[in-house]
Structure formats: C-alpha cells, structure tokens
Design a protein around this motif. Structure first.
Motif, mmCIF file in Angstrom:
data_model
loop_
_atom_site.group_PDB
_atom_site.id
_atom_site.type_symbol
_atom_site.label_atom_id
_atom_site.label_comp_id
_atom_site.label_asym_id
_atom_site.label_seq_id
_atom_site.Cartn_x
_atom_site.Cartn_y
_atom_site.Cartn_z
ATOM 1 N N ASN A 142 0.810 -1.212 0.000
ATOM 2 C CA ASN A 142 0.000 0.000 0.000
ATOM 3 C C ASN A 142 0.845 1.265 0.000
ATOM 4 O O ASN A 142 0.349 2.351 -0.319
ATOM 5 C CB ASN A 142 -0.944 0.022 1.208
ATOM 6 N N ASP A 143 2.111 1.132 0.393
ATOM 7 C CA ASP A 143 3.006 2.285 0.429
ATOM 8 C C ASP A 143 3.798 2.444 -0.860
ATOM 9 O O ASP A 143 4.552 3.404 -1.011
ATOM 10 C CB ASP A 143 3.969 2.176 1.613
ATOM 11 N N ASP A 144 3.664 1.513 -1.751
ATOM 12 C CA ASP A 144 4.338 1.576 -3.045
ATOM 13 C C ASP A 144 3.343 2.145 -4.059
ATOM 14 O O ASP A 144 2.303 1.530 -4.312
ATOM 15 C CB ASP A 144 4.800 0.178 -3.459
ATOM 16 N N PRO A 145 3.604 3.310 -4.649
ATOM 17 C CA PRO A 145 2.553 3.984 -5.423
ATOM 18 C C PRO A 145 2.334 3.395 -6.816
ATOM 19 O O PRO A 145 3.239 2.849 -7.429
ATOM 20 C CB PRO A 145 3.071 5.416 -5.534
ATOM 21 N N SER A 146 1.092 3.551 -7.270
ATOM 22 C CA SER A 146 0.767 3.453 -8.690
ATOM 23 C C SER A 146 0.479 4.873 -9.160
ATOM 24 O O SER A 146 0.362 5.794 -8.345
ATOM 25 C CB SER A 146 -0.455 2.564 -8.912
ATOM 26 N N GLY A 222 -3.833 14.049 5.357
ATOM 27 C CA GLY A 222 -2.585 13.991 6.104
ATOM 28 C C GLY A 222 -1.355 14.071 5.224
ATOM 29 O O GLY A 222 -1.441 14.146 4.003
ATOM 30 N N PRO A 223 -0.190 14.024 5.866
ATOM 31 C CA PRO A 223 1.075 14.196 5.122
ATOM 32 C C PRO A 223 1.375 13.026 4.194
ATOM 33 O O PRO A 223 1.041 11.879 4.499
ATOM 34 C CB PRO A 223 2.116 14.316 6.229
ATOM 35 N N ALA A 224 2.022 13.353 3.085
ATOM 36 C CA ALA A 224 2.466 12.322 2.140
ATOM 37 C C ALA A 224 3.853 11.869 2.591
ATOM 38 O O ALA A 224 4.871 12.359 2.095
ATOM 39 C CB ALA A 224 2.485 12.884 0.727
ATOM 40 N N ASP A 225 3.886 10.930 3.540
ATOM 41 C CA ASP A 225 5.157 10.516 4.140
ATOM 42 C C ASP A 225 5.383 9.017 3.972
ATOM 43 O O ASP A 225 6.034 8.386 4.808
ATOM 44 C CB ASP A 225 5.183 10.904 5.609
ATOM 45 N N ARG A 226 4.869 8.442 2.885
ATOM 46 C CA ARG A 226 5.028 7.000 2.671
ATOM 47 C C ARG A 226 6.485 6.653 2.406
ATOM 48 O O ARG A 226 7.232 7.433 1.802
ATOM 49 C CB ARG A 226 4.175 6.529 1.498
ATOM 50 N N GLN A 227 6.872 5.460 2.815
ATOM 51 C CA GLN A 227 8.195 4.925 2.525
ATOM 52 C C GLN A 227 8.001 3.710 1.618
ATOM 53 O O GLN A 227 7.708 2.611 2.097
ATOM 54 C CB GLN A 227 8.912 4.512 3.828
ATOM 55 N N PRO A 228 8.096 3.933 0.293
ATOM 56 C CA PRO A 228 7.818 2.838 -0.640
ATOM 57 C C PRO A 228 8.793 1.683 -0.496
ATOM 58 O O PRO A 228 9.928 1.852 -0.031
ATOM 59 C CB PRO A 228 7.936 3.505 -2.016
ATOM 60 N N VAL A 229 8.360 0.506 -0.944
ATOM 61 C CA VAL A 229 9.203 -0.677 -0.911
ATOM 62 C C VAL A 229 10.332 -0.518 -1.932
ATOM 63 O O VAL A 229 10.105 -0.097 -3.068
ATOM 64 C CB VAL A 229 8.373 -1.937 -1.239
#
Length: 230
Positions: A142-146, A222-229
């Motif tokens: 879910n943290d890896d974007p499309s 909220g903040p865009a603070d994802r850490q993608p795989v």
C-alpha cells in the motif's frame, strides 16, 4: 592653507592706533577677511585636497534598498493540496459523494479494494503526476505507489484512466489540475477533461469551449510521508 596673506593684512593695518578704540573692530575685520578668503579658496579650507576637481558627488542609496534593484511582489502561496506533500481523497462534486478509487481503472466508489489516497505531484505549470496509495494499514504494498495513466488501448473520443507504474516522463501520465475558485478542481489531460458519462463512468472527453460538467473536491488526509518498498 596658505597663511601668508594674513601677514599682508596685519602689515597694512595701522596698529599704532589706539587699541582701545580699534581693538574690537580689528578682530571683526580680520575674522571677516579670513572668512572671505576661505570662501574663495574652499578646497584649501575644507581639507578636500584628496578630491579630484570636477568629480561628481556620489548619490546616496536609500537605506535598505540595494542600488539597481527593483522590488518584486511576494510569490503567490502554493495550494497545500497540490504541493505534493499531502494525501487527499477525491470526490466528484456533482456525484453521490463516493470517493474516487483506482484499481484497474479510475472509478467512483467501486469498493473493489483499490487505492483511494492520491498525491498530486507538481511537475510544472498546472501539470501533475497523480500518485495513488492504499490505506495506511502497515501492508508494504500500500506504500508503493501506482500512478494515473491514460489508457492507450481506448478508442477516441472517450478515454479512461488506468493504474500504471509511475513515470513522470511519460506524457500520458501528466494531468492538468485547475482550481475553479470555489474549493473545487477541474482535472484533465491535454485538451480533455475528466467527466462522468452515464453508463460509462469517469472518462476523459473533449470539452471544447464549454465549462467542464464534472468538478472535484480534494479532502486532506494527512502528510504524504510513505516509505515505498525498495
């Protein structure tokens, strides 16, 4: 200063005269003579021997204003929802209030377990690459974007939007987002706008000179603070 002329002044004055009668007059006369001489020899009296005759006086620069610069208005503040630093959900203003969802295709409230959190990433002007994320539930996928992409297999005039691996250099992943001034946005791709068509859902369609029939509201999540795989 050349003081020799003062000797000439004193030599010519009748000092044998009664000092009581002439004393104060003498001092005033000598003082006046000195001032007159200084007026005629301003450079010598003013100590300006290091100045070049005929040089123009420098014009002072106002305090706090650099010479040769012109003030410019402050830059317009960026919409935080379009800064690339916030996640948003997107809802069609003219719809039922269901959130947009990206799975195989972008649609409204499909409840297919697709991605409903989006980050418009600015790439210049009013153009954006729109990243899509899953809910924050600790699942790495879910943290890896499309990213949104125009479906190249569609046939004009109605095009759909699909999920794809993000590539901001790909022109079919570049979308326009324009603020409408009422808290809503128009979304498009080149000369097409994202609209809702009965029986066909969300499509990109040529709008011509008409105002877009569908506009969208962005809701801050909220903040865009994802850490993608990696």
């Amino acid at each position: 200063m050349d003081y020799r002329f003062l000797g000439t002044i004193f030599a010519a004055w009748p000092f044998e005269a009664d000092l009581e009668e002439y004393g104060m007059v003498t001092m005033r006369w000598v003082t006046g003579a000195v001032m007159l001489a200084c007026t005629g020899a301003l450079v010598a009296c003013g100590g300006g021997a290091d100045k070049t005759p005929g040089a123009a006086a420098a014009t002072p620069t106002p305090s706090g204003t650099p010479s040769g610069t012109v003030g410019t208005p402050s830059a317009v503040a960026t919409d935080p929802l379009l800064s690339g630093k916030r996640e948003v959900t997107i809802v069609r203003v003219q719809g039922s209030g269901s959130e947009l969802e990206l799975s195989g295709r972008l649609e409204e409230g499909g409840d297919t377990g697709g991605r409903v959190l989006f980050v418009p990433m600015p790439i210049g002007g009013d153009r954006y690459v729109i990243k899509a994320f899953g809910t924050k539930d600790g699942h790495p996928a879910n943290d890896d974007p499309s990213c949104w992409q125009v479906n190249g297999l569609d046939i004009e005039p109605e095009l759909t939007i699909e999920a794809a691996v993000c590539d901001e250099d790909n022109p079919i992943q570049r979308f326009t987002i324009v603020t409408k001034g009422d808290g809503s946005y128009a979304i498009g791709s080149e000369t097409r706008t994202l609209q809702h068509a009965a029986g066909n859902g969300l499509i990109l369609k040529e709008a011509g000179d008409a105002a877009p029939s569908s506009t969208f509201r962005f809701v801050d999540k909220g903040p865009a603070d994802r850490q993608p795989v990696n």
